[in-house]
Design a protein around this motif. Structure first.
Motif, PDB file in Angstrom:
ATOM      1  N   HIS A 192      -9.481  -0.832  -6.183  1.00 47.43           N
ATOM      2  CA  HIS A 192      -8.294  -0.920  -5.602  1.00 47.43           C
ATOM      3  C   HIS A 192      -7.345   0.339  -5.587  1.00 47.43           C
ATOM      4  O   HIS A 192      -6.748   0.776  -4.613  1.00 47.43           O
ATOM      5  CB  HIS A 192      -7.510  -2.123  -6.317  1.00 47.43           C
ATOM      6  N   SER A 244       1.087   4.158  -2.816  1.00 46.66           N
ATOM      7  CA  SER A 244       0.963   5.633  -2.707  1.00 46.66           C
ATOM      8  C   SER A 244       2.100   6.544  -2.997  1.00 46.66           C
ATOM      9  O   SER A 244       1.953   7.644  -3.639  1.00 46.66           O
ATOM     10  CB  SER A 244       0.388   5.978  -1.053  1.00 46.66           C
ATOM     11  N   ARG A 253      -8.790   2.976  -3.126  1.00 45.00           N
ATOM     12  CA  ARG A 253      -8.404   2.649  -1.718  1.00 45.00           C
ATOM     13  C   ARG A 253      -6.874   2.722  -1.583  1.00 45.00           C
ATOM     14  O   ARG A 253      -6.550   3.105  -0.377  1.00 45.00           O
ATOM     15  CB  ARG A 253      -8.952   1.207  -1.264  1.00 45.00           C
ATOM     16  N   HIS A 254      -6.063   2.273  -2.402  1.00 44.59           N
ATOM     17  CA  HIS A 254      -4.579   2.241  -2.105  1.00 44.59           C
ATOM     18  C   HIS A 254      -3.756   3.164  -2.761  1.00 44.59           C
ATOM     19  O   HIS A 254      -2.504   2.860  -3.127  1.00 44.59           O
ATOM     20  CB  HIS A 254      -4.348   0.618  -2.534  1.00 44.59           C
ATOM     21  N   THR A 264       0.940  -1.287   0.009  1.00 47.73           N
ATOM     22  CA  THR A 264       0.076  -0.159   0.071  1.00 47.73           C
ATOM     23  C   THR A 264       0.919   1.311  -0.022  1.00 47.73           C
ATOM     24  O   THR A 264       0.707   2.027  -0.554  1.00 47.73           O
ATOM     25  CB  THR A 264      -1.071   0.054   1.154  1.00 47.73           C
TER      26      THR A 264
END
Length: 352
Positions: A37, A8, A40-41, A4
């Motif tokens: 996905h 980012s 969220r990530h 994750t």
């Protein structure tokens, strides 16, 4: 660094701000898993090209990180400015059934989409094809153009075009194998894939299938695992194709380890708490041909090629683990679990 955190950290666009990722077919099964996905990530801004906004369930259309581009892939001009702003593209949209539409969507529209992108901003294009057009070594099957359906032929033609395209070194072509996704019963915001729906339809025939044996094997992958791989590719620095023996366009077959049809049938039977006989009738080539004639099953040239080929396996395949990630559904048992397939009882719309 966690997956994750890496995602980012890897979503900065060419201008230094968050990446702008264009996703076509965003309301489809793979499209929605991928949208969810990335939402969220990553911190990427998502440009979602889709025909029917009401089908988008995994994110809010009013979120400031979401921009809806409503329209048909065959008419991209109204969204030319937004498309040109994209730093990354995940092109999942496709068409089959009608030869003219397949040609316009799978070949012509792809060329137009690439033409509308700004080479000064664009970092990467993830293009979706199908593993059916590749042989074991990830080379294009000559039979795909010779015998393929309109879908197979147009996918093969597009791959050939992309290999010589000016943006080829920025393209990653992904070739999903058999795709599971969604659930067999209502309640999941993700669309149910054709294969998951087909599992439910197969249950009434397990009593017969468990007595048959065939020398055949295949790969499968869950749409969530496709999304994991594509999000990883789209949020890490793009590089020239590192795969040996390939051209400018990187080829990744998305799938888990191969499984035999015999094992797949046995898994389904055991999942439903059934008994698997130790022996069965071998489906030889002459027997298959006899059943086709007896049951008056319509088969085309591509069907016959597929029957002869039997083993739809590739090397290498690329599950999430190849990129240091973790699969959501690495086994057929996990697929059935995530699809909500009950061990006993009748499913709505079936006789089993």
């Amino acid at each position: 660094m966690s997956a994750t955190a890496a995602a980012s950290a890897g979503t900065a666009g060419a201008a230094g701000g968050p990446a702008r990722i264009l996703i076509t077919g965003a309301a489809g099964c793979v499209g929605q898993y991928t949208v969810e996905h990335l939402y969220r990530h990553s911190d990427a801004h998502l440009l979602l090209l889709l025909r029917d906004p009401s089908k988008l369930k995994v994110v809010s259309a009013n979120d400031p990180r979401i921009t809806l581009l409503v329209g048909d892939l065959r008419d991209l001009e109204p969204h030319a400015e937004a498309i040109a702003s994209a730093t990354r593209v995940i092109h999942t949209a496709t068409a089959w059934g009608d030869p003219e539409r397949a040609q316009q969507v799978n070949v012509v529209a792809v060329k137009r989409l690439l033409a509308l992108l700004d080479p000064a901003r664009l970092e990467q294009v993830i293009y979706f094809s199908t593993a059916s057009i590749l042989n074991r070594d990830l080379k294009l099957l000559p039979e795909a153009m010779a015998y393929g359906t309109e879908y197979i032929q147009t996918k093969a033609q597009c791959l050939q075009d992309l290999e010589v395209h000016p943006l080829a070194e920025r393209i990653v072509a992904v070739f999903p194998t058999l795709v599971f996704g969604g659930r067999v019963l209502p309640g999941d915001p993700h669309p149910t894939s054709y294969l998951t729906s087909g599992v439910k339809e197969a249950f009434p025939w397990l009593w017969l299938a468990k007595w048959l044996r065939t020398d055949s094997s295949f790969h499968f992958i869950h749409a969530a695992d496709i999304a994991t791989v594509c999000a990883h590719l789209a949020t890490t620095p793009h590089q020239r194709n590192p795969e040996p023996g390939q051209g400018a366009v990187r080829r990744l077959v998305l799938g888990q380890a191969p499984i035999t049809i015999n094992r797949a049938v046995a898994t389904l039977v055991r999942w439903r708490r059934g008994w698997v006989p130790p022996v069965g009738l071998d489906l030889t080539a002459w027997l298959i041909e006899g059943l086709i004639k007896l049951l008056r099953i319509e088969v085309n040239a591509w069907d016959r090629f597929s029957i002869r080929q039997r083993h739809f396996v590739h090397q290498p395949v690329s599950p999430p683990e190849r990129f240091g990630l973790t699969s959501y559904a690495p086994t057929l048992e996990a697929v059935l679990e995530t699809a909500g397939v009950p061990h006993r009882g009748r499913l709505p719309g079936t006789e089993a």
